[in-house]
Design an enzyme around this catalytic site. Structure first.
Site, mmCIF file in Angstrom:
data_model
loop_
_atom_site.group_PDB
_atom_site.id
_atom_site.type_symbol
_atom_site.label_atom_id
_atom_site.label_comp_id
_atom_site.label_asym_id
_atom_site.label_seq_id
_atom_site.Cartn_x
_atom_site.Cartn_y
_atom_site.Cartn_z
ATOM 1 N N GLU A 115 10.441 1.101 10.076
ATOM 2 C CA GLU A 115 11.510 2.094 9.892
ATOM 3 C C GLU A 115 10.867 3.452 10.075
ATOM 4 O OE1 GLU A 115 13.960 4.555 8.340
ATOM 5 O OE2 GLU A 115 14.143 3.370 6.498
ATOM 6 N N LYS A 125 0.863 -1.179 0.000
ATOM 7 C CA LYS A 125 0.000 0.000 0.000
ATOM 8 C C LYS A 125 0.899 1.228 0.000
ATOM 9 C CE LYS A 125 -1.668 2.899 2.732
ATOM 10 N NZ LYS A 125 -1.593 4.131 1.912
ATOM 11 N N CYS A 147 14.161 10.281 5.938
ATOM 12 C CA CYS A 147 14.143 9.863 7.347
ATOM 13 C C CYS A 147 15.517 10.019 8.003
ATOM 14 C CB CYS A 147 13.595 8.450 7.499
ATOM 15 S SG CYS A 147 14.448 7.257 6.495
ATOM 16 N N GLU A 190 10.893 15.853 14.900
ATOM 17 C CA GLU A 190 11.237 15.595 13.503
ATOM 18 C C GLU A 190 10.472 16.589 12.636
ATOM 19 O OE1 GLU A 190 11.916 11.899 10.532
ATOM 20 O OE2 GLU A 190 9.972 11.918 11.508
HETATM 21 P P1 ADP Z 1 3.007 10.887 6.969
HETATM 22 O O1 ADP Z 1 2.213 11.416 8.124
HETATM 23 O O2 ADP Z 1 4.299 11.559 6.811
HETATM 24 O O3 ADP Z 1 2.233 10.729 5.693
HETATM 25 P P2 ADP Z 1 2.611 8.213 7.843
HETATM 26 O O4 ADP Z 1 3.546 7.435 8.675
HETATM 27 O O5 ADP Z 1 1.316 8.580 8.442
HETATM 28 O O6 ADP Z 1 3.448 9.438 7.366
HETATM 29 O O7 ADP Z 1 2.324 7.474 6.469
HETATM 30 C C1 ADP Z 1 3.129 6.495 5.892
HETATM 31 C C2 ADP Z 1 2.246 5.433 5.285
HETATM 32 O O8 ADP Z 1 1.450 4.845 6.319
HETATM 33 C C3 ADP Z 1 1.260 5.915 4.232
HETATM 34 O O9 ADP Z 1 1.173 4.931 3.211
HETATM 35 C C4 ADP Z 1 -0.031 6.011 5.020
HETATM 36 O O10 ADP Z 1 -1.179 5.895 4.214
HETATM 37 C C5 ADP Z 1 0.081 4.826 5.936
HETATM 38 N N1 ADP Z 1 -0.735 4.879 7.170
HETATM 39 C C6 ADP Z 1 -1.118 5.972 7.875
HETATM 40 N N2 ADP Z 1 -1.851 5.617 8.945
HETATM 41 C C7 ADP Z 1 -1.956 4.264 8.932
HETATM 42 C C8 ADP Z 1 -2.591 3.284 9.781
HETATM 43 N N3 ADP Z 1 -3.250 3.636 10.879
HETATM 44 N N4 ADP Z 1 -2.472 1.989 9.447
HETATM 45 C C9 ADP Z 1 -1.786 1.600 8.351
HETATM 46 N N5 ADP Z 1 -1.173 2.467 7.526
HETATM 47 C C10 ADP Z 1 -1.245 3.781 7.801
#
Ligand code: ADP
Length: 494
Positions: free
Chosen positions: A261, A185, A296, A395
């Site tokens: 990560e 995803k 990162c 961050e």
């Molecule tokens: P940012 O806030 O910088 O976009 P995230 O860590 O929220 O970083 O997002 C990284 C990835 O994790 C994206 O693909 C996002 O859609 C996904 N993501 C965000 N929230 C969830 C969740 N609760 N469960 C699974 N995947 C998630």
């Protein structure tokens, strides 16, 4: 115009999920996808719900069990993965355009770095396919004890928006070499290059269903993927907050192993005896200005010995004036946009709060006047900061460098240590003993000495200490994390 410039409206967008070797698009809710360079909506992304995720994971599970991917001679698996890498190389320009269009990666870098290292990373992992033997255990002599490595079946991967293609290859490479299928995803902000990446896998002869992509938001699609009962393992790159949510969801839905990560706040420790302050300044600038700090392992905290401070700052001010912001489709652009307007606001908020608590901006400190409505942030250096300053603590994921200085080694090492993060660190000194003492003391998953940033040495695993993560991407460790071990004890006593 050079050869690499392109018209952003001419790029073909593979918009949909990619399941069982087919682009799938069903009616249902969507989310608008914007180009970071000019904030224009260029696609409506379907949001895969639990049913779409179930379809993808079931399909992947069936392909993993029946297509021969896991059971064929492992060198065949390696060969298919290398063909995949070759197809990626052959499409470097169109794939580079797709990557640059929707992400923060300027076209020249997308071509030279992102696409090239995506292909090379797959080759690196392909070579593990036939080198994953187990162990013979020490048992009594009329018994044979074996430790057999087996794939999980279907691995779920959730990737961030900063390096969409590279992150997809870091997850797919080790998962596939180990004989798994994968459902990726991508970030809903940068969803399309991953689809082309997956299509090329199937074109290379990897069976349909082994590499799949589901599209949508984290809360809906990502969460459904993590919780799916057929998922054997989760690999995630992103924020610490989301990583923690994913760990909790995997625990609640079958105690699945996770590789996470996560965030960083990495120090660059510069001693006055660094071999060349000119080169050190260049490395420090590149590490925080590359991808506009949306990395990162960005070296976001400069910790410099007092005697070298003025010279370092003078050099950095020159270097911070050099980047050329612009749309990612121009080959002249060397400085990336910020992924979204809310993210640029977040950067600005941390800078504002830092200034309110006494920090001063030596350069930058503001949103860059809009270039075609894109969100850009000025290359920024903040001084007069302490460990309590928001910009030192949090961050930022933007082009913001904080500068702290120290008198002696002990103080420098103490400042380098961050209470929460431990992803990477840089040490710059010509004194080998001092460098090695720092390497031992720094609590970080990667320490660079007299350089900063990754190379194509994929053999070096990457991952964090503290809240910067659990487990490793890259290296042998990443392949092993995609395998589980079965102990076999055979009694052949007469
Ligand atoms: P940012 O806030 O910088 O976009 P995230 O860590 O929220 O970083 O997002 C990284 C990835 O994790 C994206 O693909 C996002 O859609 C996904 N993501 C965000 N929230 C969830 C969740 N609760 N469960 C699974 N995947 C998630």
């Amino acid at each position: 115009m050079t050869m690499a410039d392109f018209d952003p409206d001419s790029v073909e967008i593979p918009c949909g999920h990619f399941i069982g070797g087919k682009l799938v698009r069903e009616d249902g809710p969507t989310i608008s996808v914007r180009r970071p360079s000019d904030n224009r909506i260029y696609a409506e992304l379907p949001i895969g719900d639990a049913a779409v995720v179930d379809h993808a994971v079931q399909n992947a599970g069936k392909a993993q069990e029946t297509s021969g991917w896991a059971t064929q001679p492992p060198r065949e698996r390696a060969r298919a993965m290398k063909r995949w890498a070759d197809l990626i190389d052959a499409e470097v320009e169109s794939l580079g355009r797709l990557e640059a269009l929707g992400s923060t990666r300027p076209i020249m870098q997308a071509i030279a770095v992102d696409v090239a290292s995506t292909a090379e990373g797959l080759r690196f992992f392909a070579e593990y396919a036939d080198k994953l033997g187990g162990e013979v255990a020490a048992t009594r002599s009329d018994n044979l004890g074996l430790v057999v490595s087996e794939p999980y079946g279907v691995v779920g991967a959730i990737t961030p928006w900063n390096f969409p293609l590279s992150m997809a290859s870091w997850k797919a490479g080790p998962a596939l070499a180990a004989g798994n299928a994968i459902v990726i995803k991508p970030s809903e902000m940068t969803p399309f290059s991953t689809v082309r990446f997956a299509q090329l896998a199937i074109e290379a002869g990897i069976p349909a269903g082994i590499v799949n992509v589901v599209q949508g938001t984290g809360a809906v699609t990502g969460d459904a993927l993590v919780r799916h009962p057929l998922i054997g393992k989760i690999s995630f790159t992103g924020s610490t907050r989301t990583g923690a949510a994913i760990m909790a969801a995997s625990a609640a839905s079958g105690v699945k192993p996770v590789t996470l990560e996560l965030g960083g706040k990495s120090p660059q420790l510069v001693f006055a005896d660094a071999q060349s302050l000119a080169k050190t300044a260049e490395r420090a600038a590149a590490s925080i200005l590359g991808n506009a700090g949306q990395v990162c392992v960005a070296g976001s905290r400069l910790i410099v010995q007092r005697q070298a401070r003025d010279e370092m700052i003078e050099r950095l001010l020159d270097l911070f004036a050099a980047p050329r912001p612009g749309p990612t489709w121009s080959s002249a652009t060397t400085f990336s946009p910020i992924i979204s307007t809310p993210q640029a606001d977040r950067i600005d908020d941390i800078v504002r709060r830092s200034m309110a608590s006494g920090a001063s901006a030596l350069t930058g400190g503001r949103r860059l006047s809009a270039i075609q409505d894109g969100a850009f942030y000025e290359p920024t250096i903040l001084s007069d900061v302490s460990v309590e300053t928001p910009a030192v603590r949090e961050e930022i994921f933007g082009p913001v460098l904080t500068v702290q200085s120290f008198e002696d080694e002990e103080e420098g090492l103490a400042l380098a240590d961050h209470p929460d993060y431990g992803l990477a660190a840089g040490v710059h000194t010509a004194d080998i003993n001092k460098a090695l003492r720092a390497v031992r003391r720094l609590k970080a998953g990667t320490v660079w000495v007299n350089r900063y940033g990754r190379t194509l040495d994929f053999i070096l695993p990457t991952g964090g200490y503290k809240r910067s993560g659990v487990g490793k991407d890259l290296g042998r460790q990443a392949v092993e994390a995609n395998l589980r071990h079965k102990s076999v004890l055979i009694d052949f006593a007469a």
